[in-house]
Design a protein around this motif. Structure first.
Motif, mmCIF file in Angstrom:
data_model
loop_
_atom_site.group_PDB
_atom_site.id
_atom_site.type_symbol
_atom_site.label_atom_id
_atom_site.label_comp_id
_atom_site.label_asym_id
_atom_site.label_seq_id
_atom_site.Cartn_x
_atom_site.Cartn_y
_atom_site.Cartn_z
ATOM 1 N N LEU A 168 31.188 -43.981 -148.194
ATOM 2 C CA LEU A 168 32.570 -43.975 -148.821
ATOM 3 C C LEU A 168 33.142 -45.496 -149.726
ATOM 4 O O LEU A 168 33.503 -45.155 -150.484
ATOM 5 N N VAL A 169 32.468 -46.396 -149.363
ATOM 6 C CA VAL A 169 32.676 -47.033 -150.861
ATOM 7 C C VAL A 169 31.941 -46.753 -152.441
ATOM 8 O O VAL A 169 32.510 -47.281 -153.084
ATOM 9 N N LEU A 170 30.692 -46.777 -152.123
ATOM 10 C CA LEU A 170 29.998 -46.653 -153.092
ATOM 11 C C LEU A 170 30.869 -44.799 -154.240
ATOM 12 O O LEU A 170 31.050 -45.219 -155.159
ATOM 13 N N MET A 171 31.609 -44.322 -153.168
ATOM 14 C CA MET A 171 31.628 -42.358 -153.779
ATOM 15 C C MET A 171 33.190 -43.167 -153.922
ATOM 16 O O MET A 171 33.528 -42.308 -155.255
ATOM 17 N N GLY A 172 33.800 -44.004 -153.239
ATOM 18 C CA GLY A 172 34.976 -44.863 -154.424
ATOM 19 C C GLY A 172 35.343 -45.434 -155.969
ATOM 20 O O GLY A 172 36.420 -44.521 -155.980
ATOM 21 N N GLY A 173 34.032 -45.322 -155.987
ATOM 22 C CA GLY A 173 33.950 -45.400 -157.513
ATOM 23 C C GLY A 173 33.455 -44.442 -158.874
ATOM 24 O O GLY A 173 33.874 -44.789 -160.113
ATOM 25 N N GLN A 174 33.631 -43.603 -158.462
ATOM 26 C CA GLN A 174 33.455 -42.442 -158.910
ATOM 27 C C GLN A 174 34.227 -40.991 -159.400
ATOM 28 O O GLN A 174 35.051 -41.230 -158.457
ATOM 29 N N THR A 175 34.308 -40.360 -160.476
ATOM 30 C CA THR A 175 34.939 -40.212 -161.179
ATOM 31 C C THR A 175 34.835 -38.322 -160.877
ATOM 32 O O THR A 175 34.321 -38.139 -159.631
ATOM 33 N N ASP A 176 36.533 -37.580 -160.340
ATOM 34 C CA ASP A 176 36.399 -36.556 -160.286
ATOM 35 C C ASP A 176 34.884 -35.525 -160.989
ATOM 36 O O ASP A 176 34.574 -34.584 -160.099
ATOM 37 N N ASP A 177 34.715 -35.575 -161.982
ATOM 38 C CA ASP A 177 33.963 -34.954 -163.128
ATOM 39 C C ASP A 177 32.134 -35.490 -162.404
ATOM 40 O O ASP A 177 31.610 -35.036 -163.507
ATOM 41 N N GLY A 178 32.218 -36.922 -162.062
ATOM 42 C CA GLY A 178 30.901 -37.032 -161.353
ATOM 43 C C GLY A 178 29.736 -36.347 -160.762
ATOM 44 O O GLY A 178 30.936 -35.078 -160.106
ATOM 45 N N ALA A 179 28.391 -36.896 -161.054
ATOM 46 C CA ALA A 179 28.191 -35.423 -159.620
ATOM 47 C C ALA A 179 28.165 -35.798 -157.868
ATOM 48 O O ALA A 179 28.882 -37.158 -157.694
ATOM 49 N N VAL A 180 28.176 -34.972 -157.237
ATOM 50 C CA VAL A 180 28.606 -35.069 -156.063
ATOM 51 C C VAL A 180 27.436 -35.288 -155.136
ATOM 52 O O VAL A 180 26.400 -35.065 -155.594
ATOM 53 N N PRO A 181 27.686 -36.231 -154.679
ATOM 54 C CA PRO A 181 26.919 -36.871 -153.319
ATOM 55 C C PRO A 181 25.858 -35.854 -152.309
ATOM 56 O O PRO A 181 26.079 -36.189 -150.718
ATOM 57 N N GLN A 182 25.331 -34.444 -152.692
ATOM 58 C CA GLN A 182 25.082 -33.987 -151.355
ATOM 59 C C GLN A 182 24.255 -34.789 -150.788
ATOM 60 O O GLN A 182 24.053 -33.737 -149.454
ATOM 61 N N ILE A 183 23.346 -35.045 -151.086
ATOM 62 C CA ILE A 183 21.936 -35.827 -150.395
ATOM 63 C C ILE A 183 22.813 -36.352 -149.503
ATOM 64 O O ILE A 183 22.224 -36.887 -147.751
ATOM 65 N N ALA A 184 23.922 -37.459 -150.287
ATOM 66 C CA ALA A 184 24.214 -38.500 -148.752
ATOM 67 C C ALA A 184 25.635 -37.726 -147.696
ATOM 68 O O ALA A 184 25.280 -37.770 -146.689
ATOM 69 N N ALA A 185 25.904 -36.536 -147.850
ATOM 70 C CA ALA A 185 26.785 -35.879 -147.352
ATOM 71 C C ALA A 185 25.885 -35.223 -146.405
ATOM 72 O O ALA A 185 26.380 -35.140 -144.697
ATOM 73 N N MET A 186 24.619 -34.663 -146.966
ATOM 74 C CA MET A 186 24.056 -33.543 -145.650
ATOM 75 C C MET A 186 22.879 -34.547 -144.409
ATOM 76 O O MET A 186 23.066 -34.396 -143.371
ATOM 77 N N THR A 187 22.931 -35.938 -145.587
ATOM 78 C CA THR A 187 22.475 -37.313 -144.578
ATOM 79 C C THR A 187 23.411 -37.306 -143.289
ATOM 80 O O THR A 187 23.180 -37.719 -142.269
ATOM 81 N N GLY A 188 24.078 -37.652 -143.897
ATOM 82 C CA GLY A 188 25.447 -38.257 -143.148
ATOM 83 C C GLY A 188 25.590 -37.511 -141.730
ATOM 84 O O GLY A 188 25.972 -37.169 -140.945
ATOM 85 N N ILE A 189 26.029 -36.056 -142.404
ATOM 86 C CA ILE A 189 25.935 -34.665 -141.510
ATOM 87 C C ILE A 189 24.358 -34.993 -139.746
ATOM 88 O O ILE A 189 24.962 -34.664 -139.108
ATOM 89 N N ALA A 190 23.052 -35.055 -140.663
ATOM 90 C CA ALA A 190 22.680 -34.611 -139.939
ATOM 91 C C ALA A 190 22.397 -35.892 -139.166
ATOM 92 O O ALA A 190 21.876 -36.380 -137.750
ATOM 93 N N LEU A 191 22.676 -37.495 -139.205
ATOM 94 C CA LEU A 191 22.742 -38.555 -138.283
ATOM 95 C C LEU A 191 23.804 -38.608 -137.720
ATOM 96 O O LEU A 191 23.672 -39.149 -136.182
ATOM 97 N N PHE A 192 25.138 -37.719 -137.948
ATOM 98 C CA PHE A 192 26.207 -37.964 -137.010
ATOM 99 C C PHE A 192 25.643 -37.111 -135.760
ATOM 100 O O PHE A 192 26.069 -37.177 -134.188
ATOM 101 N N VAL A 193 24.975 -35.653 -136.161
ATOM 102 C CA VAL A 193 24.319 -34.983 -135.396
ATOM 103 C C VAL A 193 23.351 -35.352 -134.363
ATOM 104 O O VAL A 193 23.425 -35.121 -133.197
ATOM 105 N N VAL A 194 22.919 -36.298 -134.648
ATOM 106 C CA VAL A 194 21.740 -37.110 -134.117
ATOM 107 C C VAL A 194 22.189 -38.158 -132.690
ATOM 108 O O VAL A 194 22.130 -38.470 -131.867
ATOM 109 N N SER A 195 23.605 -38.789 -133.744
ATOM 110 C CA SER A 195 23.830 -39.937 -133.390
ATOM 111 C C SER A 195 25.040 -38.805 -131.654
ATOM 112 O O SER A 195 24.821 -39.528 -130.321
ATOM 113 N N LEU A 196 24.667 -38.015 -131.515
ATOM 114 C CA LEU A 196 25.703 -36.943 -130.800
ATOM 115 C C LEU A 196 24.961 -36.536 -129.497
ATOM 116 O O LEU A 196 25.256 -36.739 -128.409
#
Length: 464
Positions: free
Chosen positions: A124-152
């Motif tokens: 969240l901290v790193l994405m806060g400095g990105q502009t709207d037209d920047g690259a979407v952090p797809q890998i970070a989003a998918m990794t966050g979902i995977a870690l959340f499922v593992v934590s569950l």
């Protein structure tokens, strides 16, 4: 140095903060890498049903939702942990809490929660400095979902593990395994000095009679957590002295207590090997640096350490039995399980057949003579308090006599037989004094007589 490392490792290994700290650092580093990885090509190669995120704002909203949910899960896990620790302290004894806190499964479960939280926060901290037209952090989003499922799933396994860990039989087996490991590791370093002391005349000074400045005094008050005999041997060789210690790991000392004595080398006096006073100089005038060097090898703290103190590891099991025998709990089955577990561990303790250890230098010169735990002291720590609390309980005294009978067949030294015989007699006297029913009393006496007859048969065989 090795003993000092064990002391530090026990402190760190039985804490709930060290492993989660490592996971937190790993989660933050993983988030930094995931944000910077180019994910467009990877996402494009995935099937059409794979979720894709169009804007950075969408990823931020998802990450915020996952973070809030995960914080709630972590709070729940910590609450469950505190409840389990409270129940364990009440039913099994407060000193067993260290075993729960040092459980790798508990530490790794909490660490996975903390690591995932730090991953999401860093993202969240790193994405806060990105502009709207920047690259979407797809890998970070998918990794966050995977870690959340593992934590569950980790949360489910964590609750299951905590439910099992509070069962008395599970705690007894785990503490017993730690006890056997402590005995085995201690024997690796102490078996040689014990054999040396048993074959040679190794005498210790009378702590109350010696008041000269050759005495070694405790630097502070507390428990002797461990003694680094290897480094102490190097100190004795360097200063050309002989050290006699009257304390061992587990004893409580008060600052200024006499805990040993520095003696002169029989051949070279007390001067250092390279420089120093002449051979005729009395040992009372040695420098304070020698005292400081010796004091650094005697580790004193506010609590005992199970990894260096065998009798403390024994008392952790004994405490479980004493809690079970208390009138408020009255659970003799747990006490019997403890007695049987002690019986499995005590045969290893028979290698501590002499209450002292003797260390020599490379030339064979005696350098250290120190007081150590022996089989008799371990038997006292294991059985005395249980026998005293169960003196009117034949269902507990009988297993104690049976364990003594088994240990008799494994005895390695004649002194062991006398120690076991004395404990059998104590059980017999306790039964004769406190058990009212004649049938129960005779059952205990028969078990005690089996121990005494077996020992007598061994003595007769040795004589013949």
């Amino acid at each position: 140095m090795f003993h000092r490392f064990i002391r530090i490792w026990e402190f760190v290994g039985h804490s709930l903060w060290f492993t989660p700290l490592l996971y937190a650092i790993g989660g933050a580093v993983l988030s930094l890498l995931a944000i910077r990885l180019p994910g467009e090509d990877i996402i494009a190669s995935l099937p059409d049903f794979w979720p894709r995120f169009e804007t950075v704002e969408t990823v931020q909203d998802l990450t915020s939702t996952l973070l809030a949910t995960l914080v709630t899960m972590t709070t729940f896990a910590l609450s469950v942990t505190m409840v389990v620790l409270t129940l364990a302290a009440g039913s099994l004894g407060p000193r067993t809490i260290r075993n729960f806190m040092g459980d790798p499964k508990t530490q790794n479960a909490l660490g996975s929660f903390v690591g995932t939280i730090l991953f999401l926060i860093t993202g969240l901290v790193l994405m806060g400095g990105q502009t709207d037209d920047g690259a979407v952090p797809q890998i970070a989003a998918m990794t966050g979902i995977a870690l959340f499922v593992v934590s569950l799933f980790v949360l489910i396994l964590f609750v299951h593990h905590l439910g099992r860990s509070i069962v008395a039989d599970h705690v007894i087996q785990k503490v017993g395994a730690n006890l056997e490991e402590t005995i085995s590791s201690s024997l690796e370093t102490l078996s040689g000095p014990i054999d040396n002391a048993a074959t040679e005349s190794c005498t210790l000074p009378d702590a109350g009679a010696n008041t000269s400045d050759r005495t070694i005094t405790a630097a502070k008050s507390g428990y002797v957590q461990g003694i680094d005999y290897d480094d102490l041997l190097e100190v004795a060789i360097k200063h050309n002295i002989r050290v006699a210690l009257t304390v061992r790991a587990g004893q409580h000392v008060i600052a200024g207590d006499i805990i040993g004595e520095i003696g002169k080398d029989e051949n070279n006096g007390t001067k250092p090997s390279d420089t120093g006073p002449s051979d005729t100089e009395p040992t009372d005038t040695r420098p304070d640096a020698i005292h400081d060097a010796i004091a650094q090898q005697i580790m004193i703290g506010s609590q005992r350490t199970a990894m260096l103190d065998i009798e403390f590891a024994l008392r952790q099991l004994v405490e479980v039995a004493l809690r079970a025998l208390s009138p408020g709990i009255n659970d003799p089955f747990t006490a019997i399980a403890v007695i049987h577990r002690l019986g499995r561990a005590l045969p290893q303790a028979m290698d501590f057949h002499y209450p002292m250890g003797l260390w020599r230098d490379d030339q064979g010169q005696e350098r250290i003579c120190a007081h150590l735990s022996d089989f008799g002291g371990m038997m006292n720590a294991a059985f005395n308090q249980i026998r005293q609390s169960a003196s009117a309980k034949p269902d507990v005294l009988l297993p104690m006599a049976e364990v003594l009978e088994s240990l008799t067949g494994l005895a390695k030294h004649p002194k062991h037989l006398e120690i076991l015989r004395e404990h059998a007699r104590l059980i017999g006297r306790a039964a004769a004094r406190d058990i009212a029913d004649a049938t129960d009393r005779k059952a205990v006496e028969r078990a005690v007589n089996r121990v005494l007859r077996q020992q007598q048969a061994k003595d007769d065989y040795s004589v013949s």
